[in-house]
Write a protein that holds these residues in place. Structure first.
Motif, PDB file in Angstrom:
ATOM      1  N   LYS A  49      18.483  17.933   3.068  1.00 30.60           N
ATOM      2  CA  LYS A  49      18.755  17.243   1.807  1.00 30.60           C
ATOM      3  C   LYS A  49      20.254  17.016   1.615  1.00 30.60           C
ATOM      4  CE  LYS A  49      18.306  17.807  -3.219  1.00 30.60           C
ATOM      5  NZ  LYS A  49      17.789  18.700  -4.313  1.00 30.60           N
ATOM      6  N   GLN A  50      21.046  18.046   1.899  1.00 36.69           N
ATOM      7  CA  GLN A  50      22.491  17.916   1.756  1.00 36.69           C
ATOM      8  C   GLN A  50      23.073  16.950   2.786  1.00 36.69           C
ATOM      9  OE1 GLN A  50      24.026  19.052  -0.878  1.00 36.69           O
ATOM     10  NE2 GLN A  50      22.062  19.942  -1.531  1.00 36.69           N
ATOM     11  N   LEU A  51      22.505  16.937   3.976  1.00 40.50           N
ATOM     12  CA  LEU A  51      22.951  15.992   5.002  1.00 40.50           C
ATOM     13  C   LEU A  51      22.650  14.561   4.570  1.00 40.50           C
ATOM     14  CD1 LEU A  51      24.148  15.389   7.748  1.00 40.50           C
ATOM     15  CD2 LEU A  51      21.926  15.875   8.785  1.00 40.50           C
ATOM     16  N   GLU A  52      21.521  14.365   3.940  1.00 40.01           N
ATOM     17  CA  GLU A  52      21.170  13.029   3.465  1.00 40.01           C
ATOM     18  C   GLU A  52      22.133  12.564   2.374  1.00 40.01           C
ATOM     19  OE1 GLU A  52      19.248   9.572   3.888  1.00 40.01           O
ATOM     20  OE2 GLU A  52      18.954  11.379   5.110  1.00 40.01           O
ATOM     21  N   ILE A  53      22.560  13.479   1.527  1.00 41.26           N
ATOM     22  CA  ILE A  53      23.561  13.143   0.507  1.00 41.26           C
ATOM     23  C   ILE A  53      24.860  12.688   1.177  1.00 41.26           C
ATOM     24  CG2 ILE A  53      25.083  14.167  -1.252  1.00 41.26           C
ATOM     25  CD1 ILE A  53      22.666  15.864  -2.130  1.00 41.26           C
ATOM     26  N   MET A  54      25.235  13.352   2.255  1.00 42.60           N
ATOM     27  CA  MET A  54      26.427  12.945   3.006  1.00 42.60           C
ATOM     28  C   MET A  54      26.233  11.553   3.605  1.00 42.60           C
ATOM     29  SD  MET A  54      28.615  15.460   2.733  1.00 42.60           S
ATOM     30  CE  MET A  54      29.784  14.860   3.931  1.00 42.60           C
ATOM     31  N   ARG A  55      25.061  11.308   4.164  1.00 39.72           N
ATOM     32  CA  ARG A  55      24.792  10.011   4.794  1.00 39.72           C
ATOM     33  C   ARG A  55      24.829   8.868   3.781  1.00 39.72           C
ATOM     34  NH1 ARG A  55      19.811  12.688   8.119  1.00 39.72           N
ATOM     35  NH2 ARG A  55      20.907  13.119  10.092  1.00 39.72           N
ATOM     36  N   GLU A  56      24.400   9.163   2.558  1.00 40.78           N
ATOM     37  CA  GLU A  56      24.341   8.132   1.525  1.00 40.78           C
ATOM     38  C   GLU A  56      25.639   8.014   0.728  1.00 40.78           C
ATOM     39  OE1 GLU A  56      20.955   9.130  -0.811  1.00 40.78           O
ATOM     40  OE2 GLU A  56      19.493   8.597   0.763  1.00 40.78           O
ATOM     41  N   ASN A  57      26.664   8.756   1.154  1.00 42.52           N
ATOM     42  CA  ASN A  57      27.975   8.690   0.504  1.00 42.52           C
ATOM     43  C   ASN A  57      27.893   9.086  -0.972  1.00 42.52           C
ATOM     44  OD1 ASN A  57      30.683   8.264   0.068  1.00 42.52           O
ATOM     45  ND2 ASN A  57      30.654   6.060   0.459  1.00 42.52           N
ATOM     46  N   LYS A  58      27.085  10.119  -1.254  1.00 44.91           N
ATOM     47  CA  LYS A  58      26.905  10.569  -2.627  1.00 44.91           C
ATOM     48  C   LYS A  58      27.558  11.924  -2.890  1.00 44.91           C
ATOM     49  CE  LYS A  58      22.563   8.052  -3.376  1.00 44.91           C
ATOM     50  NZ  LYS A  58      21.117   8.177  -3.702  1.00 44.91           N
ATOM     51  N   PHE A  59      28.399  12.389  -1.964  1.00 46.40           N
ATOM     52  CA  PHE A  59      29.094  13.658  -2.162  1.00 46.40           C
ATOM     53  C   PHE A  59      30.211  13.479  -3.185  1.00 46.40           C
ATOM     54  CE2 PHE A  59      30.472  11.439   1.650  1.00 46.40           C
ATOM     55  CZ  PHE A  59      31.842  11.318   1.483  1.00 46.40           C
ATOM     56  N   GLU A  60      30.637  14.587  -3.758  1.00 43.65           N
ATOM     57  CA  GLU A  60      31.622  14.538  -4.841  1.00 43.65           C
ATOM     58  C   GLU A  60      33.010  14.139  -4.324  1.00 43.65           C
ATOM     59  OE1 GLU A  60      30.957  14.933  -7.996  1.00 43.65           O
ATOM     60  OE2 GLU A  60      28.831  15.417  -7.663  1.00 43.65           O
ATOM     61  N   GLU A  61      33.693  13.307  -5.098  1.00 37.03           N
ATOM     62  CA  GLU A  61      35.043  12.895  -4.738  1.00 37.03           C
ATOM     63  C   GLU A  61      35.991  14.090  -4.707  1.00 37.03           C
ATOM     64  OE1 GLU A  61      38.267  10.366  -3.761  1.00 37.03           O
ATOM     65  OE2 GLU A  61      36.081  10.119  -3.649  1.00 37.03           O
ATOM     66  N   GLN A  99      12.017  27.679   6.226  1.00 40.29           N
ATOM     67  CA  GLN A  99      11.709  26.279   5.951  1.00 40.29           C
ATOM     68  C   GLN A  99      12.454  25.764   4.728  1.00 40.29           C
ATOM     69  OE1 GLN A  99       9.962  24.382   8.167  1.00 40.29           O
ATOM     70  NE2 GLN A  99      10.867  22.760   6.915  1.00 40.29           N
ATOM     71  N   LYS A 100      12.610  26.612   3.727  1.00 43.09           N
ATOM     72  CA  LYS A 100      13.363  26.204   2.541  1.00 43.09           C
ATOM     73  C   LYS A 100      14.815  25.881   2.903  1.00 43.09           C
ATOM     74  CE  LYS A 100      10.685  28.943  -0.800  1.00 43.09           C
ATOM     75  NZ  LYS A 100      10.747  30.051  -1.778  1.00 43.09           N
ATOM     76  N   VAL A 101      15.388  26.714   3.769  1.00 45.54           N
ATOM     77  CA  VAL A 101      16.771  26.488   4.193  1.00 45.54           C
ATOM     78  C   VAL A 101      16.875  25.193   4.993  1.00 45.54           C
ATOM     79  CG1 VAL A 101      18.660  27.368   5.620  1.00 45.54           C
ATOM     80  CG2 VAL A 101      17.367  28.935   4.160  1.00 45.54           C
ATOM     81  N   LEU A 102      15.947  24.987   5.915  1.00 48.56           N
ATOM     82  CA  LEU A 102      15.953  23.762   6.709  1.00 48.56           C
ATOM     83  C   LEU A 102      15.836  22.525   5.823  1.00 48.56           C
ATOM     84  CD1 LEU A 102      13.669  24.804   9.720  1.00 48.56           C
ATOM     85  CD2 LEU A 102      16.128  24.372   9.786  1.00 48.56           C
ATOM     86  N   ASP A 103      14.952  22.594   4.840  1.00 47.00           N
ATOM     87  CA  ASP A 103      14.758  21.452   3.940  1.00 47.00           C
ATOM     88  C   ASP A 103      16.017  21.167   3.124  1.00 47.00           C
ATOM     89  OD1 ASP A 103      12.178  21.219   4.857  1.00 47.00           O
ATOM     90  OD2 ASP A 103      11.252  22.255   3.152  1.00 47.00           O
ATOM     91  N   GLU A 104      16.672  22.225   2.647  1.00 42.83           N
ATOM     92  CA  GLU A 104      17.859  22.033   1.814  1.00 42.83           C
ATOM     93  C   GLU A 104      19.045  21.534   2.649  1.00 42.83           C
ATOM     94  OE1 GLU A 104      19.970  21.610  -1.594  1.00 42.83           O
ATOM     95  OE2 GLU A 104      17.822  22.032  -1.359  1.00 42.83           O
ATOM     96  N   ILE A 105      19.164  22.010   3.870  1.00 42.82           N
ATOM     97  CA  ILE A 105      20.228  21.510   4.748  1.00 42.82           C
ATOM     98  C   ILE A 105      20.030  20.015   4.994  1.00 42.82           C
ATOM     99  CG2 ILE A 105      21.117  21.572   7.114  1.00 42.82           C
ATOM    100  CD1 ILE A 105      20.674  24.602   7.076  1.00 42.82           C
TER     101      ILE A 105
END
Length: 426
Positions: free
Chosen positions: A336-348, A328-334
């Motif tokens: 979370k990282q996908l949401e960062i991608m969706r919000e265009n908040k990944f590092e340049e 469940q921890k892995v699923l939650d973190e994946i």
């Protein structure tokens, strides 16, 4: 070194692709035949290895081996690969480049003649392939597929795709394939060979030193003997998941395998392909990716965690090796990282590193005959775009496009191959 292949359309979905490179010591020939996967699936698994094992002219493998040795140790092989919901049957040969042959001998031309001889004249009689070599290749095919269970990472990936695409050709199960292999016979394989020549989309790669006109003439001559009715190779694309299917199976292994299958939103294989590839790479492709840096390195939640785009089917697949209690921890973190991608908040910096890595990889395609051949084989049923244009298309991808692609993917299947107590891993 970027080289634009010369493509020759010979009609009836047959083409030759010539790459006249002189920087290698070897030349390479591959005959690829693409057919719908659901048609003669078992027979098309057996055929490429049977055709490169013996023939009418070389009935014993020792006869064929002697002929290869006379051609400066030419190496031939046969294989089959899945391309979307089609099967790509391949016969390949690697030989010494003509520049290194004695007395100006045309080794590449002789090897092309040999490969066409093997394809068009299998060892057969009365509408059946020869029993002994057929049964050998049938048994070896069954053993290869059964042995895949020893690779737990591959096994988990296969199980996930079977579940996710259960009612699709892409998801034909390992058990179904094994049953079909065991039930096929010499007559059905012979019929499948004739169907292959009649219906396949054909591409012949000629990489190295070849007499172009002579090679094209030989290919045309051989295929002129076949009544051609090329089949359509289509793949079903499901753009969005309706709901999430979760399956957990147990096996005696130490390291559990968690595989997630997403529908990418693609309507076909060319639907925003460049942006989707960059998204997948930034998300989980390399050591700069969100999944590697966070799920694996920062939080130490898994042994590996990566994402891959299956362009030919429109899937994004995440594979990870974890402790089962961390699921469940892995699923939650994946997520979370996908949401960062969706919000265009990944590092340049990660975005730039990803595009650089992809473009460098494409430039490296032309570093070996095998690399060129592998790349061309993926293009068997589509236009071959010049590599410099492909690289420009990747370089032109924007952050906004990547975020939009991230927003389109939807989780379809969660598969867990969980370890039991005192299990042994791969």
């Amino acid at each position: 070194m970027l080289i634009n292949p010369e493509v020759f359309d010979l009609g009836n979905k047959i083409r030759a692709v010539y790459v006249p490179v002189e920087g290698f010591k070897t030349s390479l020939i591959t005959i690829s035949l693409l057919v719908p996967r659901e048609n003669n699936l078992a027979e098309n698994i057996i055929l490429p290895r049977y055709l490169t094992y013996c023939s009418e002219k070389y009935p014993l493998p020792t006869d064929l081996s002697a002929r290869c040795e006379s051609l400066y140790g030419t190496v031939i092989s046969g294989s089959v690969a899945r391309k979307g919901e089609s099967s790509r049957v391949e016969l390949s040969a690697t030989c010494i480049d003509n520049r290194f042959a004695f007395d100006g001998e045309d080794i590449a031309g002789s090897v092309l003649e040999l490969m066409l001889e093997l394809l068009f004249n299998p060892l057969a009689s009365d509408g059946r392939l020869s029993e002994e070599p057929f049964r050998l290749q049938q048994r070896l095919a069954v053993e290869r597929i059964e042995s895949e269970a020893n690779d737990k990472r591959l096994y988990a990936l296969t199980r996930m795709t079977e579940i996710m695409c259960e009612n699709e050709v892409f998801g034909i199960s390992r058990e179904e394939i094994l049953e079909a292999l065991k039930n096929t016979d010499e007559a059905s394989a012979y019929a499948a060979w004739k169907t292959l020549l009649k219906t396949a989309t054909v591409q012949i790669n000629l990489i190295g030193s070849f007499d172009k006109e002579k090679s094209l003439s030989l290919i045309k001559e051989k295929f002129s003997t076949v009544e051609r009715e090329p089949a359509e190779n289509n793949t079903l694309f499901v753009e969005k998941a309706e709901d999430v299917t979760e399956v957990c199976e147990e096996m005696e292994i130490n390291q559990s395998k968690l595989v997630l299958g997403y529908r990418s939103g693609m309507a076909d294989r060319n639907d925003r392909m460049y942006a989707r590839q960059v998204f997948t790479d930034v998300f989980g492709g390399g050591p700069y990716s969100r999944l590697f840096m966070n799920v694996r390195e920062k939080l130490s939640l898994c042994y590996y965690c990566s994402a891959r785009l299956y362009r030919e089917k429109g899937l994004v697949v995440i594979q990870s090796g974890i402790e089962k209690d961390n699921k469940q921890k892995v699923l939650d973190e994946i997520e979370k990282q996908l949401e960062i991608m969706r919000e265009n908040k990944f590092e340049e910096a990660d975005f730039i590193a990803s595009k650089t890595a992809i473009c460098d990889s494409l430039r490296g395609v032309f570093d070996s005959p095998e690399g060129i051949d592998a790349y061309l084989n993926t293009k068997i049923d589509e236009n071959i775009i010049p590599m410099d244009e492909v690289i420009k298309n990747y370089e032109a991808v924007t952050r906004e496009e990547v975020a939009e692609c991230a927003a389109e993917i939807s989780l379809d299947t969660v598969y867990m191959l969980a370890g039991k107590e005192d299990g042994s891993d791969e």
